[in-house]
Design a protein around this motif. Structure first.
Motif, PDB file in Angstrom:
ATOM      1  N   GLN A 111       0.811  -1.217   0.000  1.00 13.70           N
ATOM      2  CA  GLN A 111       0.000   0.000   0.000  1.00 13.70           C
ATOM      3  C   GLN A 111       0.846   1.269   0.000  1.00 13.70           C
ATOM      4  OE1 GLN A 111       0.502  -2.106   2.483  1.00 13.70           O
ATOM      5  NE2 GLN A 111      -0.025  -1.277   4.477  1.00 13.70           N
ATOM      6  N   TYR A 112       2.167   1.131   0.259  1.00 13.81           N
ATOM      7  CA  TYR A 112       3.050   2.297   0.300  1.00 13.81           C
ATOM      8  C   TYR A 112       4.170   2.258  -0.731  1.00 13.81           C
ATOM      9  CZ  TYR A 112       0.774   3.142   4.740  1.00 13.81           C
ATOM     10  OH  TYR A 112      -0.161   3.372   5.709  1.00 13.81           O
ATOM     11  N   ALA A 113       4.458   1.077  -1.240  1.00 11.47           N
ATOM     12  CA  ALA A 113       5.592   0.956  -2.156  1.00 11.47           C
ATOM     13  C   ALA A 113       5.266  -0.036  -3.254  1.00 11.47           C
ATOM     14  CB  ALA A 113       6.836   0.496  -1.406  1.00 11.47           C
ATOM     15  N   SER A 114       5.707   0.289  -4.441  1.00 11.06           N
ATOM     16  CA  SER A 114       5.581  -0.617  -5.579  1.00 11.06           C
ATOM     17  C   SER A 114       6.993  -0.990  -6.008  1.00 11.06           C
ATOM     18  CB  SER A 114       4.845   0.096  -6.718  1.00 11.06           C
ATOM     19  OG  SER A 114       4.962  -0.639  -7.899  1.00 11.06           O
ATOM     20  N   MET A 115       7.342  -2.261  -5.835  1.00  6.81           N
ATOM     21  CA  MET A 115       8.650  -2.754  -6.251  1.00  6.81           C
ATOM     22  C   MET A 115       8.403  -3.889  -7.232  1.00  6.81           C
ATOM     23  SD  MET A 115      11.316  -5.063  -6.262  1.00  6.81           S
ATOM     24  CE  MET A 115      10.821  -6.350  -5.177  1.00  6.81           C
ATOM     25  N   ASN A 116       8.887  -3.722  -8.438  1.00  9.20           N
ATOM     26  CA  ASN A 116       8.706  -4.730  -9.477  1.00  9.20           C
ATOM     27  C   ASN A 116      10.027  -4.983 -10.188  1.00  9.20           C
ATOM     28  OD1 ASN A 116       5.666  -5.053  -9.560  1.00  9.20           O
ATOM     29  ND2 ASN A 116       5.869  -2.841  -9.771  1.00  9.20           N
ATOM     30  N   GLU A 117      10.265  -6.253 -10.495  1.00  7.71           N
ATOM     31  CA  GLU A 117      11.420  -6.638 -11.302  1.00  7.71           C
ATOM     32  C   GLU A 117      10.925  -7.527 -12.426  1.00  7.71           C
ATOM     33  OE1 GLU A 117      14.832  -7.015  -7.819  1.00  7.71           O
ATOM     34  OE2 GLU A 117      14.204  -8.780  -8.908  1.00  7.71           O
ATOM     35  N   GLU A 118      11.480  -7.321 -13.583  1.00  7.68           N
ATOM     36  CA  GLU A 118      11.240  -8.210 -14.712  1.00  7.68           C
ATOM     37  C   GLU A 118      12.595  -8.688 -15.198  1.00  7.68           C
ATOM     38  OE1 GLU A 118       8.601  -6.782 -17.718  1.00  7.68           O
ATOM     39  OE2 GLU A 118       7.184  -6.006 -16.243  1.00  7.68           O
ATOM     40  N   SER A 119      12.729 -10.005 -15.291  1.00 11.94           N
ATOM     41  CA  SER A 119      14.003 -10.598 -15.688  1.00 11.94           C
ATOM     42  C   SER A 119      13.786 -11.604 -16.802  1.00 11.94           C
ATOM     43  CB  SER A 119      14.654 -11.323 -14.500  1.00 11.94           C
ATOM     44  OG  SER A 119      14.816 -10.453 -13.416  1.00 11.94           O
ATOM     45  N   VAL A 120      14.826 -11.793 -17.600  1.00 13.31           N
ATOM     46  CA  VAL A 120      14.787 -12.783 -18.674  1.00 13.31           C
ATOM     47  C   VAL A 120      16.120 -13.523 -18.686  1.00 13.31           C
ATOM     48  CG1 VAL A 120      14.586 -13.182 -21.162  1.00 13.31           C
ATOM     49  CG2 VAL A 120      13.252 -11.350 -20.085  1.00 13.31           C
ATOM     50  N   TYR A 121      16.031 -14.850 -18.712  1.00  9.30           N
ATOM     51  CA  TYR A 121      17.182 -15.712 -18.987  1.00  9.30           C
ATOM     52  C   TYR A 121      16.905 -16.324 -20.355  1.00  9.30           C
ATOM     53  CZ  TYR A 121      18.623 -15.636 -14.061  1.00  9.30           C
ATOM     54  OH  TYR A 121      19.048 -15.260 -12.815  1.00  9.30           O
ATOM     55  N   ARG A 122      17.878 -16.238 -21.256  1.00 11.58           N
ATOM     56  CA  ARG A 122      17.680 -16.840 -22.582  1.00 11.58           C
ATOM     57  C   ARG A 122      18.997 -17.340 -23.133  1.00 11.58           C
ATOM     58  NH1 ARG A 122      15.350 -11.837 -24.793  1.00 11.58           N
ATOM     59  NH2 ARG A 122      13.636 -13.273 -24.819  1.00 11.58           N
ATOM     60  N   GLU A 123      18.885 -18.376 -23.955  1.00 11.02           N
ATOM     61  CA  GLU A 123      20.074 -18.885 -24.628  1.00 11.02           C
ATOM     62  C   GLU A 123      20.647 -17.767 -25.490  1.00 11.02           C
ATOM     63  OE1 GLU A 123      20.273 -21.858 -28.163  1.00 11.02           O
ATOM     64  OE2 GLU A 123      20.319 -23.048 -26.305  1.00 11.02           O
ATOM     65  N   SER A 124      21.958 -17.607 -25.440  1.00 12.65           N
ATOM     66  CA  SER A 124      22.609 -16.549 -26.199  1.00 12.65           C
ATOM     67  C   SER A 124      22.502 -16.811 -27.697  1.00 12.65           C
ATOM     68  CB  SER A 124      24.087 -16.456 -25.796  1.00 12.65           C
ATOM     69  OG  SER A 124      24.763 -15.543 -26.626  1.00 12.65           O
ATOM     70  N   LYS A 125      22.267 -15.742 -28.449  1.00 11.65           N
ATOM     71  CA  LYS A 125      22.248 -15.841 -29.912  1.00 11.65           C
ATOM     72  C   LYS A 125      23.663 -15.982 -30.463  1.00 11.65           C
ATOM     73  CE  LYS A 125      18.126 -13.058 -30.100  1.00 11.65           C
ATOM     74  NZ  LYS A 125      17.695 -11.700 -29.884  1.00 11.65           N
ATOM     75  N   HIS A 126      24.657 -15.589 -29.676  1.00  9.77           N
ATOM     76  CA  HIS A 126      26.044 -15.613 -30.127  1.00  9.77           C
ATOM     77  C   HIS A 126      26.751 -16.937 -29.853  1.00  9.77           C
ATOM     78  CE1 HIS A 126      25.504 -11.369 -30.818  1.00  9.77           C
ATOM     79  NE2 HIS A 126      25.127 -11.217 -29.571  1.00  9.77           N
TER      80      HIS A 126
END
Length: 183
Positions: A111-126
């Motif tokens: 109700q006082y703070a909004s903490m959000n994380e978005e993360s991605v793990y993916r196989e490297s294209k390289h």
């Protein structure tokens, strides 16, 4: 206003190993503030094979003690005095596409703070033996008046340090379990 934290890393390990390492990373003696991670929901979509997980992490309260003391003038209630902070993590693991998407949010103080994380793990294209990681975190504090900005800066600093520490823990876990990175 809000604060933002960005993190990127290439792990020189295959996707499956990095994902396994991530899903088993906590709790660990390397990070004393994460005391438990509990899977509360897990489903596999039969059509796509995507595995959905919802987990709750229990963490020690890291708010500095000078802010946690009885300061009802900061907040109507003494909400900073809690012992534990709870985070909810949702993940979608697609082994066919070699990608895992994650969303994390803070349940404590919502109700006082909004903490959000978005993360991605993916196989490297390289290099198919590498895994790319990217993360974006945001935090916005409301309800603390003139302290909103100060608390956001503290949270931003803590999130930056946390991101660096989390990456270092992953590297250590991967190296201990699988040996030196793959070139």
């Amino acid at each position: 206003m809000g604060a933002e934290v960005l993190a990127d890393k290439v792990y020189c390990y295959p996707f499956q190993k990095v994902v396994t390492g991530y899903l088993n990373k906590y709790p660990t003696p390397l990070e004393k503030n994460v005391t438990a991670v509990t899977t509360v929901e897990e489903q596999t979509d039969p059509a796509t094979g995507i595995v959905y997980r919802r987990r709750i992490a229990t963490c020690n309260n890291i708010i500095p003690s000078f802010l946690r003391k009885s300061r009802e003038w900061i907040f109507k209630w003494s909400i900073l005095k809690v012992t534990n902070i709870y985070l909810e993590e949702e993940s979608w693991l697609d082994m066919k596409a070699r990608v895992m998407n994650l969303k994390c949010r803070c349940l404590t103080w919502a109700q006082y703070a909004s903490m959000n994380e978005e993360s991605v793990y993916r196989e490297s294209k390289h290099n198919s033996n590498w895994t790319e990681f990217s993360q974006k975190g945001t935090i916005t504090i409301t309800g603390a008046g003139y302290l909103n900005c100060i608390l956001e800066r503290f949270a931003q600093t803590f999130l930056k340090q946390g991101a660096r520490k989390s990456i270092a823990i992953m590297e250590k876990i991967l190296e201990e379990k699988y040996g030196s990175p793959v070139s």
